[in-house]
Design a protein around this motif. Structure first.
Motif, PDB file in Angstrom:
ATOM      1  N   SER A  23       0.813  -1.197  -0.022  1.00  0.00           N
ATOM      2  CA  SER A  23       0.014  -0.025   0.093  1.00  0.00           C
ATOM      3  C   SER A  23       0.801   1.301  -0.021  1.00  0.00           C
ATOM      4  CB  SER A  23      -0.954  -0.025   1.094  1.00  0.00           C
ATOM      5  OG  SER A  23      -1.833   0.988   1.207  1.00  0.00           O
ATOM      6  N   VAL A  24       0.653   2.058  -1.086  1.00  0.00           N
ATOM      7  CA  VAL A  24       1.863   3.311  -1.013  1.00  0.00           C
ATOM      8  C   VAL A  24       1.026   4.258  -1.364  1.00  0.00           C
ATOM      9  CG1 VAL A  24       3.630   3.949  -2.763  1.00  0.00           C
ATOM     10  CG2 VAL A  24       3.179   1.360  -2.512  1.00  0.00           C
ATOM     11  N   SER A  25       0.862   4.995  -0.402  1.00  0.00           N
ATOM     12  CA  SER A  25       0.246   6.537  -0.196  1.00  0.00           C
ATOM     13  C   SER A  25       1.168   7.272  -0.273  1.00  0.00           C
ATOM     14  CB  SER A  25      -0.564   6.498   1.093  1.00  0.00           C
ATOM     15  OG  SER A  25      -1.842   5.876   1.059  1.00  0.00           O
ATOM     16  N   LEU A  26       1.882   7.444  -1.677  1.00  0.00           N
ATOM     17  CA  LEU A  26       2.652   8.813  -1.899  1.00  0.00           C
ATOM     18  C   LEU A  26       2.753   8.855  -3.428  1.00  0.00           C
ATOM     19  CD1 LEU A  26       5.769   7.470  -2.930  1.00  0.00           C
ATOM     20  CD2 LEU A  26       5.979   6.669  -0.635  1.00  0.00           C
ATOM     21  N   GLY A  27       3.268   9.845  -3.796  1.00  0.00           N
ATOM     22  CA  GLY A  27       3.376  10.199  -5.267  1.00  0.00           C
ATOM     23  C   GLY A  27       3.983  11.560  -5.754  1.00  0.00           C
ATOM     24  N   GLN A  28       4.149  11.671  -6.924  1.00  0.00           N
ATOM     25  CA  GLN A  28       4.606  12.863  -7.343  1.00  0.00           C
ATOM     26  C   GLN A  28       3.827  13.647  -8.263  1.00  0.00           C
ATOM     27  OE1 GLN A  28       8.734  12.347  -9.149  1.00  0.00           O
ATOM     28  NE2 GLN A  28       8.639  14.453 -10.064  1.00  0.00           N
ATOM     29  N   ALA A  29       3.322  14.831  -8.042  1.00  0.00           N
ATOM     30  CA  ALA A  29       2.736  15.690  -8.942  1.00  0.00           C
ATOM     31  C   ALA A  29       2.905  15.889 -10.466  1.00  0.00           C
ATOM     32  CB  ALA A  29       2.079  17.002  -8.303  1.00  0.00           C
ATOM     33  N   PRO A  30       2.196  16.196 -11.339  1.00  0.00           N
ATOM     34  CA  PRO A  30       2.595  16.461 -12.621  1.00  0.00           C
ATOM     35  C   PRO A  30       3.610  17.556 -12.841  1.00  0.00           C
ATOM     36  CG  PRO A  30       0.181  16.061 -12.495  1.00  0.00           C
ATOM     37  CD  PRO A  30       0.675  16.079 -11.194  1.00  0.00           C
ATOM     38  N   PRO A  31       4.434  17.648 -13.531  1.00  0.00           N
ATOM     39  CA  PRO A  31       4.667  16.543 -14.804  1.00  0.00           C
ATOM     40  C   PRO A  31       5.025  15.372 -14.499  1.00  0.00           C
ATOM     41  CG  PRO A  31       6.411  18.175 -14.874  1.00  0.00           C
ATOM     42  CD  PRO A  31       5.381  18.626 -13.829  1.00  0.00           C
ATOM     43  N   LEU A  32       4.512  14.255 -15.021  1.00  0.00           N
ATOM     44  CA  LEU A  32       4.989  12.782 -14.670  1.00  0.00           C
ATOM     45  C   LEU A  32       6.175  12.535 -15.245  1.00  0.00           C
ATOM     46  CD1 LEU A  32       1.334  11.291 -14.833  1.00  0.00           C
ATOM     47  CD2 LEU A  32       2.305  12.379 -12.810  1.00  0.00           C
ATOM     48  N   PRO A  33       6.996  11.798 -14.705  1.00  0.00           N
ATOM     49  CA  PRO A  33       8.312  11.383 -15.404  1.00  0.00           C
ATOM     50  C   PRO A  33       8.203  10.010 -16.412  1.00  0.00           C
ATOM     51  CG  PRO A  33       8.246  10.710 -13.266  1.00  0.00           C
ATOM     52  CD  PRO A  33       7.200  11.359 -13.382  1.00  0.00           C
ATOM     53  N   ALA A  34       8.985   9.794 -17.277  1.00  0.00           N
ATOM     54  CA  ALA A  34       8.900   8.722 -18.000  1.00  0.00           C
ATOM     55  C   ALA A  34       8.819   7.452 -17.037  1.00  0.00           C
ATOM     56  CB  ALA A  34       9.892   8.400 -19.036  1.00  0.00           C
ATOM     57  N   TYR A  35       7.927   6.302 -17.343  1.00  0.00           N
ATOM     58  CA  TYR A  35       7.982   5.096 -16.462  1.00  0.00           C
ATOM     59  C   TYR A  35       9.355   4.427 -15.974  1.00  0.00           C
ATOM     60  CZ  TYR A  35       2.690   5.123 -17.287  1.00  0.00           C
ATOM     61  OH  TYR A  35       1.474   5.613 -17.557  1.00  0.00           O
ATOM     62  N   VAL A  36      10.098   4.555 -17.268  1.00  0.00           N
ATOM     63  CA  VAL A  36      11.710   4.105 -16.777  1.00  0.00           C
ATOM     64  C   VAL A  36      12.525   4.928 -16.032  1.00  0.00           C
ATOM     65  CG1 VAL A  36      11.712   2.604 -19.275  1.00  0.00           C
ATOM     66  CG2 VAL A  36      12.294   5.284 -19.119  1.00  0.00           C
ATOM     67  N   ASP A  37      11.952   6.207 -15.725  1.00  0.00           N
ATOM     68  CA  ASP A  37      12.533   7.064 -14.870  1.00  0.00           C
ATOM     69  C   ASP A  37      11.851   7.235 -13.701  1.00  0.00           C
ATOM     70  OD1 ASP A  37      14.571   7.762 -16.622  1.00  0.00           O
ATOM     71  OD2 ASP A  37      13.321   9.061 -17.643  1.00  0.00           O
ATOM     72  N   ASP A  38      10.661   6.836 -13.454  1.00  0.00           N
ATOM     73  CA  ASP A  38       9.818   7.125 -12.099  1.00  0.00           C
ATOM     74  C   ASP A  38       9.980   5.865 -11.304  1.00  0.00           C
ATOM     75  OD1 ASP A  38       7.770   7.212 -10.380  1.00  0.00           O
ATOM     76  OD2 ASP A  38       6.173   7.241 -11.770  1.00  0.00           O
ATOM     77  N   VAL A  39      10.643   6.387  -9.956  1.00  0.00           N
ATOM     78  CA  VAL A  39      10.989   5.319  -8.829  1.00  0.00           C
ATOM     79  C   VAL A  39       9.693   4.601  -8.623  1.00  0.00           C
ATOM     80  CG1 VAL A  39      10.663   7.092  -7.204  1.00  0.00           C
ATOM     81  CG2 VAL A  39      12.121   5.061  -6.918  1.00  0.00           C
ATOM     82  N   LEU A  40       8.478   5.015  -8.284  1.00  0.00           N
ATOM     83  CA  LEU A  40       7.404   4.326  -7.849  1.00  0.00           C
ATOM     84  C   LEU A  40       7.040   3.279  -9.037  1.00  0.00           C
ATOM     85  CD1 LEU A  40       5.106   6.920  -6.240  1.00  0.00           C
ATOM     86  CD2 LEU A  40       6.655   5.005  -4.880  1.00  0.00           C
ATOM     87  N   ALA A  41       7.014   3.704 -10.356  1.00  0.00           N
ATOM     88  CA  ALA A  41       6.750   2.684 -11.500  1.00  0.00           C
ATOM     89  C   ALA A  41       7.770   1.532 -11.569  1.00  0.00           C
ATOM     90  CB  ALA A  41       6.699   3.586 -12.885  1.00  0.00           C
ATOM     91  N   ILE A  42       9.108   1.949 -11.303  1.00  0.00           N
ATOM     92  CA  ILE A  42      10.313   0.972 -11.336  1.00  0.00           C
ATOM     93  C   ILE A  42       9.975   0.019  -9.986  1.00  0.00           C
ATOM     94  CG2 ILE A  42      12.535   0.485 -11.220  1.00  0.00           C
ATOM     95  CD1 ILE A  42      12.863   3.261 -12.463  1.00  0.00           C
ATOM     96  N   GLY A  43       9.879   0.513  -9.013  1.00  0.00           N
ATOM     97  CA  GLY A  43       9.676  -0.393  -7.794  1.00  0.00           C
ATOM     98  C   GLY A  43       8.610  -1.308  -7.772  1.00  0.00           C
ATOM     99  N   SER A  44       7.469  -0.654  -8.183  1.00  0.00           N
ATOM    100  CA  SER A  44       6.102  -1.429  -8.224  1.00  0.00           C
ATOM    101  C   SER A  44       6.270  -2.469  -9.320  1.00  0.00           C
ATOM    102  CB  SER A  44       5.036  -0.462  -8.401  1.00  0.00           C
ATOM    103  OG  SER A  44       5.128   0.025  -9.660  1.00  0.00           O
ATOM    104  N   PHE A  45       6.826  -2.176 -10.510  1.00  0.00           N
ATOM    105  CA  PHE A  45       7.014  -3.218 -11.630  1.00  0.00           C
ATOM    106  C   PHE A  45       7.761  -4.307 -11.188  1.00  0.00           C
ATOM    107  CE2 PHE A  45       9.411  -5.263 -14.755  1.00  0.00           C
ATOM    108  CZ  PHE A  45       8.669  -5.529 -15.813  1.00  0.00           C
ATOM    109  N   HIS A  46       8.796  -4.328 -10.313  1.00  0.00           N
ATOM    110  CA  HIS A  46       9.492  -5.550  -9.687  1.00  0.00           C
ATOM    111  C   HIS A  46       8.705  -6.158  -8.778  1.00  0.00           C
ATOM    112  CE1 HIS A  46      13.384  -4.883 -11.647  1.00  0.00           C
ATOM    113  NE2 HIS A  46      13.109  -3.675 -11.887  1.00  0.00           N
ATOM    114  N   ALA A  47       7.745  -5.471  -7.944  1.00  0.00           N
ATOM    115  CA  ALA A  47       6.953  -6.010  -6.989  1.00  0.00           C
ATOM    116  C   ALA A  47       5.905  -7.028  -7.782  1.00  0.00           C
ATOM    117  CB  ALA A  47       6.108  -5.205  -6.232  1.00  0.00           C
ATOM    118  N   VAL A  48       5.295  -6.201  -8.888  1.00  0.00           N
ATOM    119  CA  VAL A  48       4.077  -6.992  -9.521  1.00  0.00           C
ATOM    120  C   VAL A  48       4.470  -8.100 -10.311  1.00  0.00           C
ATOM    121  CG1 VAL A  48       2.460  -6.612 -11.399  1.00  0.00           C
ATOM    122  CG2 VAL A  48       2.637  -4.755  -9.897  1.00  0.00           C
TER     123      VAL A  48
END
Length: 605
Positions: free
Chosen positions: A120-145
């Protein structure tokens, strides 16, 4: 990345509730230097010094607590979404408001290594959104999923404006915030015996007698203009004239926050605030002096009274909890809206859950104010609060269906969600003005945990589907390989995003005709037949082929195609519909979102 947040995980066992707590500060220290805990209230440990992590953790997995309340408000039995789940906390953000990418990734790695079931991840970065390959939450969550862990994220609190949704990677569950049927009201009695009702969460002591009330413009400081004074902007009031009085303030375009008005009046030694505003169900907190929020109509009536008498007086009643008298759920005003500014072909948010005026545990080490001190429970609002509701449901679904993938868990919730309120009316979105809600507000709808437990069909995905999605974004092979930690030669297909097997279909640019495909997996009765029912978006013809899906002991996955053809009546704006599969017992619904185009110029609507 500046957020006061934590990441929680759940291990579906019983016995002890909290089975671990880790903290990550090396990234912070490398970026900002050693933390000075003398100047700020913080612990160099996993202990919560802010309250946010305690609130979200207990919402997701808290045990039953009788007689819980916030100083008498919202009293009753409190429990988390998955009260028998076990909990560990990964502290990555600090009281300074800072969270570093290195610490967040380290926490993801630790949670994956620990063998978690849900993050459960209640955090995030407001726009502008980084590319998925540069987004720490996207990267970390990808490895979890990829390792079978369901990751649930907040949609953000930048609503009601479009394209503000965050955490838009298709492998995470992105959660919007909805209202509940509970509010907190207090009576306002004027000196002429007129009475009004306003929203408040002030639970402190009230004056035993009536108090003098003044209009903010009439007690402005010498250097403040009328607009600043009217809204009680910081430094706009004359402390000599305000002292000992209740101040009537009006929300303005430049100053919309009632908390700012409270601080301004408090510093000027006032004793209370009535704040007239565009009213939503999200009630602001005030701990030292009373704050009552009213709409402009009531505020105008009170102003008329103050100008009609030489000695206007007011008295406040105590706050009372009101249950069952509000129509809900509605999409919260602050909840970030779609479409995704990064990938408009992937519908975000995914789903909506309660996120307004939520009672949950609070760290007793966090004093709310010098006068109030500490509490064990607190009422708070935000998509940070709605996120752990979905995390709790995900934990329950994993306990019932341990072999389901994160995509199946998401699909079960999205396809069974409600798009109508408790009275059967279509869900409403808090905006200015209020409007009928649509999938950019609520995703698939408001979560229905009981229906999600038995969805009938799911839209499932494999890790390779997400890799193809990354390829469709146009990222180079080395960037994708770095993210997924394996060599991945891309074969780009212009329709691969549209054909990603998410439980929705979003077409940001429909020119003429287009066909997309989806695959459903039967998780209900082995032998079953599902018929398609389409509510086509206005201005679009929609056909499904085949329109009948037959499952048996040898066939549990079937693919269908959905063909869209634009009409000429509606151009350049999004329209909404749905595709539902029904077998007489199960109703499996996905949103259809289409924007028809005739040229490269268009207007959002």
């Amino acid at each position: 990345m500046r957020r006061r947040r934590k990441v929680q995980r759940f291990q579906l066992q019983q016995d002890r509730k909290i089975i671990g707590a880790k903290w990550f500060v090396k990234g912070y220290q490398a970026e900002y230097g050693k933390m000075n805990t003398t100047d700020i209230h913080e612990y160099m440990s996993a202990r919560d010094a802010v309250g946010h992590g305690t609130h979200t953790a207990s919402t997701a997995a808290g045990a039953l607590v009788p007689d819980a309340s916030f100083r008498g408000l919202a009293s009753g039995v409190a429990r988390g979404g998955a009260p028998r789940a076990r909990l560990a906390v990964y502290k990555v953000c600090w009281a300074t408001g800072d969270c570093t990418s290195a610490d967040i990734l380290a926490a993801f790695d630790a949670a994956i290594h620990d063998g978690v079931d849900v993050l459960s991840v209640s955090l995030g970065q407001a726009p502008p959104l980084p590319a998925y390959v540069d987004d720490v939450l996207a990267i970390g969550s990808f490895h979890a999923v990829v390792r079978g862990i369901t990751v649930v994220c907040s949609a953000g609190n930048s609503g009601p404006y479009s394209e503000t949704v965050i955490n838009s990677a298709p492998w995470v569950l992105t959660v919007a915030a909805g209202t509940i049927d509970r509010t907190f009201l207090a009576k306002i009695t004027l000196g002429n015996n007129s009475t009004y009702v306003g929203q408040t969460m002030y639970s402190g002591k009230h004056a035993a007698t009536s108090m003098h009330i003044v209009y903010a413009e009439d007690v402005s400081s010498d250097n403040a203009d009328d607009t600043d004074a009217r809204s009680c902007t910081a430094g706009s009031l004359n402390a000599t004239l305000v002292k000992g009085n209740v101040v009537l303030c009006f929300q303005t375009r430049g100053q919309r926050a009632s908390q700012v008005a409270v601080e301004t009046v408090k510093k000027a030694r006032g004793v209370g605030v009535i704040f007239a505003q565009f009213l939503t169900k999200d009630i602001a907190s005030a701990f030292d002096i009373p704050l009552i929020q009213v709409d402009y109509q009531v505020g105008t009536a009170i102003l008329a009274y103050t100008t009609s008498t030489r000695n206007p007086m007011v008295q406040f009643g105590s706050a009372k909890t009101i249950l069952g008298e509000l129509i809900g759920p509605e999409v919260a005003y602050f909840s970030s809206r779609g479409p995704s500014s990064l990938t408009p072909s992937i519908l975000k948010p995914d789903i909506t859950a309660p996120g307004v005026n939520i009672l949950a545990s609070w760290s007793p080490s966090v004093a709310l104010s010098s006068a109030m001190g500490s509490v064990n429970f607190k009422i708070d609002s935000g998509t940070s609060m709605s996120c752990p509701h979905i995390s709790g449901v995900a934990a329950l679904l994993k306990s019932m269906h341990p072999n389901w993938s994160p995509a199946a868990v998401k699909s079960a919730m999205v396809t069974t969600a409600n798009v109508r309120d408790e009275y059967g009316f279509e869900m409403v979105s808090e905006a200015a003005p209020y409007k009928q809600a649509n999938p950019f507000d609520y995703g698939g709808g408001h979560v229905d945990p009981n229906r999600a437990a038995h969805p009938g069909l799911v839209y499932d995905m494999r890790p390779s589907d997400y890799v193809r999605f990354l390829c469709s974004m146009g990222y180079n092979n080395s960037a994708i390989a770095s993210m997924v930690q394996q060599h991945t030669p891309c074969q780009h297909s212009p329709k691969s995003q549209l054909n990603l097997n998410v439980p929705s279909i979003t077409i940001p640019e429909l020119r003429g005709k287009l066909s997309v495909s989806r695959t459903v997996t039967n998780v209900g009765p082995v032998t079953s037949k599902y018929r398609a029912r389409v509510e086509a978006p206005p201005g679009v013809n929609v056909t499904v082929n085949p329109s009948l899906l037959t499952f048996n002991s040898t066939v549990n996955r079937l693919t269908f195609k959905v063909a869209f053809q634009a009409k000429l009546k509606v151009q350049g704006r999004y329209t909404f519909g749905s595709l539902t599969w029904e077998d007489g017992t199960h109703t499996v619904r996905i949103p259809l979102v289409v924007r028809t185009m005739i040229n490269r110029f268009y207007v959002n609507a």
